[in-house]
Write a protein that holds these residues in place. Sequence first.
Motif, PDB file in Angstrom:
ATOM      1  N   PRO A   1       0.805  -1.230   0.000  1.00 24.56           N
ATOM      2  CA  PRO A   1       0.000   0.000   0.000  1.00 24.56           C
ATOM      3  C   PRO A   1       0.830   1.268   0.000  1.00 24.56           C
ATOM      4  N   ARG A   2       2.039   1.215   0.558  1.00 27.61           N
ATOM      5  CA  ARG A   2       2.886   2.423   0.619  1.00 27.61           C
ATOM      6  C   ARG A   2       3.628   2.684  -0.690  1.00 27.61           C
ATOM      7  N   THR A   3       3.552   1.753  -1.653  1.00 28.18           N
ATOM      8  CA  THR A   3       4.244   1.928  -2.926  1.00 28.18           C
ATOM      9  C   THR A   3       3.668   3.110  -3.687  1.00 28.18           C
ATOM     10  N   HIS A   4       4.533   3.971  -4.182  1.00 24.58           N
ATOM     11  CA  HIS A   4       4.062   5.092  -4.982  1.00 24.58           C
ATOM     12  C   HIS A   4       3.838   4.651  -6.422  1.00 24.58           C
ATOM     13  N   LEU A   5       2.924   5.340  -7.087  1.00 24.96           N
ATOM     14  CA  LEU A   5       2.579   4.981  -8.455  1.00 24.96           C
ATOM     15  C   LEU A   5       3.796   5.042  -9.372  1.00 24.96           C
ATOM     16  N   ALA A   6       4.661   6.021  -9.179  1.00 26.38           N
ATOM     17  CA  ALA A   6       5.853   6.149 -10.026  1.00 26.38           C
ATOM     18  C   ALA A   6       6.738   4.912  -9.914  1.00 26.38           C
ATOM     19  N   ASP A   7       6.931   4.410  -8.698  1.00 22.64           N
ATOM     20  CA  ASP A   7       7.753   3.220  -8.508  1.00 22.64           C
ATOM     21  C   ASP A   7       7.094   2.001  -9.129  1.00 22.64           C
ATOM     22  N   LEU A   8       5.771   1.918  -9.023  1.00 23.09           N
ATOM     23  CA  LEU A   8       5.055   0.795  -9.637  1.00 23.09           C
ATOM     24  C   LEU A   8       5.224   0.825 -11.153  1.00 23.09           C
ATOM     25  N   LEU A   9       5.086   2.004 -11.748  1.00 27.75           N
ATOM     26  CA  LEU A   9       5.203   2.120 -13.206  1.00 27.75           C
ATOM     27  C   LEU A   9       6.622   1.806 -13.677  1.00 27.75           C
ATOM     28  N   ARG A  10       7.616   2.340 -12.984  1.00 29.14           N
ATOM     29  CA  ARG A  10       8.997   2.187 -13.436  1.00 29.14           C
ATOM     30  C   ARG A  10       9.564   0.808 -13.097  1.00 29.14           C
ATOM     31  N   ASP A  11       9.442   0.398 -11.846  1.00 32.63           N
ATOM     32  CA  ASP A  11      10.138  -0.801 -11.375  1.00 32.63           C
ATOM     33  C   ASP A  11       9.385  -2.086 -11.665  1.00 32.63           C
ATOM     34  N   THR A  12       8.058  -2.008 -11.684  1.00 34.34           N
ATOM     35  CA  THR A  12       7.269  -3.227 -11.872  1.00 34.34           C
ATOM     36  C   THR A  12       6.778  -3.373 -13.306  1.00 34.34           C
ATOM     37  N   LEU A  13       6.298  -2.278 -13.903  1.00 32.22           N
ATOM     38  CA  LEU A  13       5.750  -2.346 -15.256  1.00 32.22           C
ATOM     39  C   LEU A  13       6.759  -1.907 -16.318  1.00 32.22           C
ATOM     40  N   ASP A  14       7.948  -1.486 -15.892  1.00 35.86           N
ATOM     41  CA  ASP A  14       9.028  -1.114 -16.816  1.00 35.86           C
ATOM     42  C   ASP A  14       8.642   0.044 -17.736  1.00 35.86           C
TER      43      ASP A  14
END
Length: 408
Positions: free
Chosen positions: A32-45
């Motif tokens: 839940p604390r993950t920011h959207l930017a980190d999700l987009l960059r690190d997880t979805l590349d």
Amino acid sequence: MAVLDTAVLARDDRMPLALTVNGRPVRIEAEPRTHLADLLRDTLDLTGTHLGCEHGVCGACTVLLDGEPARACLTFAGACEGAAVTTIEGLDDDVIATELRAAFNREHALQCGYCTPGMLIAARDLVLRLPEADERRIRVGLAGNLCRCTGYAGIVRAVRAVIAERRARGIPTRTPGADVPRGLGPVGARTGTATVAPTPLPAAAPAEGPAATIVIAKDFRPAHTFAQSFDVAHPPDAVFALLGDVEAVAACLPGAVLTGSPRPDAVEGALRVRIGPIAARFAGRARIEHDAPARAGRILGAGGDAGGRSATEGEIRYRVEAGERAGTARVVLSVGYTLKGPLAQFGRPGLVRDLAGRLTAEFARNLEARLSGVAPAAPADLHPIRLMLGLLLDPLRRRLAAWRASRP
């Protein structure tokens, strides 16, 4: 007097998320604390979303959230459940973005390019909204996107040119996200309903109202689990019988209301929450299972608030045992839950566990009062602040009672 005992069973900080990214449905797990930017960059590349200050100041991480510009470095991924996210990669074939890229090249509006993805998304929003190529309004509109290379003159010229050309062609302004109904809340807080995996309730009377769109997951796996127990000064059989009475249980639970006629195996209802002047109503449905020989049961439910796009799924397993003293009972609970949407960023396990402890303690007091033939004093709404204050004040009350008892 009801006695509450709490113990942690397990903790898993990851939560499931379903959202649309650049027009493609995505199902993923994130803290839940993950920011959207980190999700987009690190997880979805999707590394076109750049990270600069990570404080929402520079604008490099700007994306479209439900059609509106938003800072991805400040947006919790858990708040984007059900949202449509568009990054710079998703604007490859966008007409306005294409015109802006051509104008940026023509006007020398980029150098190192680090600010450019966020700058293009912010500029696209201005092209959609501004009725004319007003330099002052363009500069104000781009003030949240910083560039250390160009001096902004070329960027402003490029945006002015695109706006002027489109208005000359008779293309009117349009409010981004205007086709998406909004409720109170941050960018992307659309008015919607909670949705979970479709496994309907057993066939019976059709659901009505807000709960009609909520279905209950068959293979529900909670993100967080904890245990609680409380003692009641009444025989176990009497306690178990009352727990099987849905209307009686709702009358003992702060903020709970029934929105339909309960059945032995299912119920529809809502939980009213009030924090100061702010009030919310969470509608939901639940399946109920009883095991009379074992004096045990299970409640599996799902619900959400219509205004904030928050949703929750939960499971309560209970067992009524004999208490330490004759004629008393102990109710043992195992609680599992998953929070989605904006509510998830406030759903830290420790905070939820403490609040659930206070809620259970009040429920236990009301349950004991009802078994004693006294009408329970359940409040009309659930007041989390009042419950938390009770948590803080209880130790003081106990110390005061012990001091009074020690006096001659």
